[in-house]
Design a protein around this motif. Structure first.
Motif: not given
Length: 175
Positions: A18-24, A26-39
């Motif tokens: 996963x390549x996404x903004x986890x900080x900064x 627009x981190x909401x996008x990356x964190x949401x993607x990571x959490x969705x993939x993890x679920x």
């Protein structure tokens, strides 16, 4: 289209990058993607995995930086232990990363890339509707309702530029 084998049936893990903004900002996008993939990974793993192989996420923070996103995409594309990559999910960032994915024949999913024509990508796909389809549907509704003017507020990057150019080109067709 037949991509290379996505995973070895004898492997103990299927790695999804996963390549996404986890900080900064627009981190909401990356964190949401990571959490969705993890679920989903947790659900599949709890059910025995895929052919016994467990799904593992390999996350790279691009911090909403296009240079970092391209660097991370290049790293994951070149890593033979990574089976598939998600992101970067910003159209202009993906435009730079796609070169690495295509060269490495790395399967990649783009869940938030609305712009760009994916016709020539052999290994990239998206889950986001192509903006031209969405805008054509919108213009059809506006036309049916007799609405003659509307405005758009969007980013000043390639996506916003593409949206504006398409609206402008199509507007006369819809009155």
């Amino acid at each position: 289209l037949v991509p290379k084998k996505v995973w070895d049936s004898k492997a103990s893990a299927i790695k999804i990058g996963l390549v996404a903004p986890m900080t900064g900002i627009f981190a909401v996008l990356g964190i949401s993607q990571r959490n969705s993939l993890q679920v989903v990974a947790d659900q599949i793993n709890a059910a025995g995995g895929i052919g016994g192989a467990k799904i593992e996420l390999v996350v790279r923070d691009d911090g909403l930086n296009p240079v970092t996103a391209a660097k991370n995409a290049k790293e994951l594309a070149g890593d033979s232990s990574i089976n598939m990559v998600v992101g970067p999910s910003i159209s202009s960032y993906y435009q730079g990363a796609s070169t690495y994915y295509e060269a490495a024949k790395k399967l990649n999913c783009q869940p938030a890339v609305a712009a760009l024509d994916f016709t020539d990508y052999k290994y990239g796909f998206r889950s986001q509707d192509y903006f031209k389809d969405t805008l054509t549907a919108l213009m059809t509704v506006l036309q049916k309702k007799g609405i003659k003017k509307f405005g758009m507020i969007y980013e000043s990057g390639p996506t916003g530029t593409d949206f504006d150019a398409y609206y402008t080109a199509q507007a006369t067709k819809y009155g």
